[in-house]
Design an enzyme around this catalytic site. Structure first.
Site, PDB file in Angstrom:
ATOM      1  N   ARG A  69      64.736  59.459-161.830  1.00 59.47           N
ATOM      2  CA  ARG A  69      63.876  60.467-161.174  1.00 59.47           C
ATOM      3  C   ARG A  69      64.580  61.705-161.711  1.00 59.47           C
ATOM      4  O   ARG A  69      65.877  61.799-162.068  1.00 59.47           O
ATOM      5  CB  ARG A  69      64.018  60.524-159.851  1.00 59.47           C
ATOM      6  N   HIS A  70      63.799  62.712-162.105  1.00 58.32           N
ATOM      7  CA  HIS A  70      64.380  64.118-162.476  1.00 58.32           C
ATOM      8  C   HIS A  70      65.294  64.756-161.576  1.00 58.32           C
ATOM      9  O   HIS A  70      65.179  64.312-160.201  1.00 58.32           O
ATOM     10  CB  HIS A  70      63.309  65.272-162.611  1.00 58.32           C
ATOM     11  N   ASP A 337      59.378  60.550-158.449  1.00 58.79           N
ATOM     12  CA  ASP A 337      59.823  59.792-157.279  1.00 58.79           C
ATOM     13  C   ASP A 337      58.405  58.734-156.924  1.00 58.79           C
ATOM     14  O   ASP A 337      58.612  57.705-156.747  1.00 58.79           O
ATOM     15  CB  ASP A 337      59.976  60.755-156.082  1.00 58.79           C
TER      16      ASP A 337
END
Ligand SMILES: *[C@@H]1O[C@H](CO)[C@@H](O)[C@H](O)[C@H]1NC(C)=O
Ligand SMILES: *[C@@H]1O[C@H](CO)[C@@H](O)[C@H](O)[C@H]1NC(C)=O
Ligand SMILES: *[C@@H]1O[C@H](CO)[C@@H](O)[C@H](O)[C@H]1NC(C)=O
Ligand SMILES: *[C@@H]1O[C@H](CO)[C@@H](O)[C@H](O)[C@H]1NC(C)=O
Ligand SMILES: *[C@@H]1O[C@H](CO)[C@@H](O)[C@H](O)[C@H]1NC(C)=O
Ligand SMILES: *[C@@H]1O[C@H](CO)[C@@H](O)[C@H](O)[C@H]1NC(C)=O
Ligand SMILES: *[C@@H]1O[C@H](CO)[C@@H](O)[C@H](O)[C@H]1NC(C)=O
Length: 442
Positions: A69-70, A337
């Site tokens: 995820r970022h 997410d």
């Protein structure tokens, strides 16, 4: 903030060896207990759930597939609008009855929108650094990792900060590049944007807010007479604690404020658990199917065979060796997410014994959004050769998953063919669910 010992040891070791490659920012502590940061739910900074364990003797990793995820980001535009609405109600109050609220009078909301914050970039850099340290045997200057990213800016920035960390840890001997960006307007296995018929988690989250927030809201309204905050406003105001903290890299006054309102962070955290569970997780009929495209790509990589998928994949890209090479030893994909929750749910990770209640949280649930998809969350699927047998191990935030669905042994290992067999839902294209995604709603 707690760092797993292995992570810490590895970073210290790296900093001794490669002084120039020390990350700018090794997960700042923010002077906030880890338990509170975990209650930030999807806005929780990354925490390893366990110390990384090397595979058992006799097993050698020959491929790793990472999806991440970022890193930490600013609020999305929708969230920013809701936060500002709650703030303006609070700031319309002339006199708070509790001096702990006085900072709000001069508070200015000045955050950006949706983009990665510097702390989030540093988290991504650190992750690249850690992956190089852990898996450097799998790569060389002529066997680079293959890297893809979803097309949103914060995810692209995450991927490039990760490659910078990776290169830095190798003293620039190995310089991976972002090979492919999947545009969000097209077929994209790194985003949950291809299932218009899927429902949303609002009913469950709203039910929880109505059940758990009234006492928080009442305490705010008592201190801020005339503000008329709703439960949703109260929820949005709690989110200022994580957002301000990860953006400014110091503890926000909103954290201190809500520390004085017992139960507020716990109520916030469970709203995040419900949001993900009923968004694209087990609680959403058309949630898991949105992870099927990624899983079919993963199976192709693990088995060194062509992608077989009729869901979110771009068949043109996945049929071409330049854009979907097989037989690589390291793959890294950067995503969101909600997509990762869909992947975990389609795969069978974090199964719950019952749907999450919207009024009475099960204290024993393993579905904690801060564990499943914190900022910078990551899953690593390792392929191993163990005495001639090909096996698979899955780690989420460095914790080995039991893989009970494919007969995982005490080390979390499944034979690759059993793992592939266990992914029947993905291999069938979602057992008819993907077609439902596209069915026009009445
Ligand atoms: C706010 O408090 C100050 C000082 O106690 C008082 O002079 C003022 O009238 C109050 N204003 C309102 C709107 O209640
Ligand atoms: C890291 O992310 C930031 C955004 O936070 C971006 O401005 C920067 O260009 C990225 N760095 C690299 C090396 O990609
Ligand atoms: C698939 O990828 C090709 C090659 O990049 C691109 O031209 C095309 O627009 C993509 N199609 C979809 C539906 O994503
Ligand atoms: C709160 O409600 C009262 C009564 O309805 C109203 O007079 C007041 O303007 C409201 N305050 C805000 C900030 O909306
Ligand atoms: C994109 O996905 C849709 C839905 O599965 C499919 O019909 C279409 O052929 C795909 N396009 C490409 C280029 O793969
Ligand atoms: C796959 O890679 C391995 C080592 O990286 C190499 O020995 C093998 O020849 C490759 N196989 C194919 C079909 O490219
Ligand atoms: C939670 O787990 C503990 C230990 O296994 C058990 O004693 C307890 O009854 C469980 N609580 C609920 C609500 O299931």
């Amino acid at each position: 903030m707690h760092l797993g010992f292995v992570t810490l040891a590895c970073l210290i070791h790296l900093s001794e060896v490669f002084a120039a490659s020390v990350p700018r920012n090794i997960a700042p502590k923010f002077s906030i207990p880890e338990s509170e940061q975990r209650n930030w739910s999807p806005y929780s900074p990354y925490f390893p759930l366990a110390e990384y364990k090397a595979p058992p003797a006799g097993c050698e990793i020959n491929q790793v597939n990472i999806i991440q995820r970022h890193g930490a980001r600013f609020p999305t535009s929708g969230a920013a609008t809701r936060i500002k609405a709650g703030l303006s109600k609070l700031q319309s109050v002339q006199n708070f009855t509790d001096p702990k609220f006085d900072f709000i009078k001069s508070f200015t909301y000045d955050l950006g929108t949706s983009d990665l914050v510097p702390f989030g970039a540093a988290q991504s850099f650190d992750a690249g650094l850690e992956v190089f340290a852990r898996y450097s045997k799998l790569v060389s200057s002529d066997n680079l990792p293959f890297i893809r990213s979803d097309g949103s800016d914060r995810v692209v920035d995450t991927a490039t900060n990760w490659t910078a960390g990776f290169a830095s840890a190798s003293r620039n001997a190995i310089q991976p590049k972002l090979d492919l960006i999947l545009p969000q307007t097209g077929n994209d296995t790194l985003e949950d944007n291809m299932c218009p018929a899927a429902g949303e988690s609002d009913p469950q989250v709203d039910a929880w807010l109505a059940s758990a927030f009234p006492s928080v809201t009442a305490q705010l309204n008592a201190a801020a007479p005339g503000a008329n905050l709703t439960d949703a406003d109260a929820f949005n105001l709690v989110s200022l604690c994580p957002f301000m903290t990860v953006s400014k890299e110091q503890k926000s006054d909103f954290c201190t404020l809500f520390e004085g309102i017992p139960g507020s962070f716990e109520a916030f955290a469970y709203a995040g658990d419900l949001d993900k569970f009923y968004g694209t997780g087990y609680g959403q009929a058309l949630g898991p199917v949105q992870g099927v495209g990624y899983i079919n790509e993963l199976l192709a990589r693990l088995t060194n065979s062509a992608v077989n998928d009729n869901t979110q994949t771009n068949r043109t890209l996945d049929a071409a060796p330049d854009t979907f090479p097989l037989n690589k030893t390291m793959y890294a994909d950067f995503s969101h997410d909600n997509l990762m929750v869909a992947v975990f749910s389609a795969m069978g990770l974090f199964r719950q014994s019952a749907p999450l209640s919207t009024s009475t949280p099960d204290p024993n649930r393993t579905w904690l959004t801060s564990s499943v998809v914190p900022f910078s969350a990551r899953m690593a699927v390792e392929r191993l050769s163990c005495a001639g047998t090909t096996k698979v191990r899955v780690l989420v935030q460095d914790q080995v998953q039991p893989l009970e669905f494919c007969g995982g042994d005490q080390d979390g290992l499944c034979a690759l063919d059993k793992f592939v067999e266990s992914q029947a839902y993905a291999r069938s294209g979602g057992a008819g669910d993907f077609e439902k995604c596209l069915a026009t709603t009445v």
